[in-house]
Design a protein around this motif. Structure first.
Motif, short mmCIF file in Angstrom:
data_model
loop_
_atom_site.label_atom_id
_atom_site.label_comp_id
_atom_site.label_asym_id
_atom_site.label_seq_id
_atom_site.Cartn_x
_atom_site.Cartn_y
_atom_site.Cartn_z
N TRP A 1 0.89 4.20 -2.77
CA TRP A 1 0.67 5.61 -2.43
C TRP A 1 1.83 6.47 -2.92
CZ3 TRP A 1 -3.30 8.47 -1.61
CH2 TRP A 1 -4.45 7.93 -1.03
N GLU B 1 0.84 -1.20 0.00
CA GLU B 1 0.00 0.00 0.00
C GLU B 1 0.88 1.26 0.00
OE1 GLU B 1 -4.14 1.38 0.32
OE2 GLU B 1 -3.24 -0.54 -0.15
N GLU B 2 1.95 1.22 0.77
CA GLU B 2 2.87 2.35 0.84
C GLU B 2 3.52 2.63 -0.52
OE1 GLU B 2 7.11 3.38 2.98
OE2 GLU B 2 5.66 2.17 4.10
N GLU B 3 3.92 1.57 -1.22
CA GLU B 3 4.52 1.73 -2.55
C GLU B 3 3.49 2.30 -3.53
OE1 GLU B 3 7.82 -1.83 -2.61
OE2 GLU B 3 5.71 -2.36 -2.85
#
Length: 106
Positions: free
Chosen positions: A34, A30-32
């Motif tokens: 975003w 999810e961080e990647e």
């Protein structure tokens, strides 16, 4: 608006990572996602339009234009506003990563 060079460079780095051979078999976090979304959203509008998507994909070496990017967006754009929300962007990129992996391995 044209993407700022620094933002395009960020989009390149984020996209390059998402489409790298090392991502095969591993869905992006999810961080990647975003990070890539923020980088592709060069106008900081909270969505990605065809110009931004096209510029980011060209920076990754894909031959694309805004018309082609509009078609890509339309494939996931349930509102029909021509803009990618984060959820739509994630869906589109996850599909593109899978397609790219298939193309690379063939």
């Amino acid at each position: 608006p044209r993407p700022h060079l620094g933002r395009t460079s960020a989009a390149f780095r984020q996209g390059e990572h998402l489409f790298s051979h090392g991502m095969r078999g591993k869905p992006p976090t999810e961080e990647e996602m975003w990070g890539a979304f923020r980088a592709y959203d060069s106008g900081s509008s909270g969505s990605v339009d065809a110009m931004e998507l096209s510029a980011a994909l060209r920076a990754l070496g894909w031959s694309t234009n805004p018309s082609q990017a509009e078609k890509m967006i339309a494939s996931v754009d349930v509102e029909g506003d021509g803009q990618l929300t984060f959820a739509q962007f994630s869906s589109l990129l996850r599909s593109a990563i899978l397609s790219d992996e298939v193309r690379i391995t063939v």
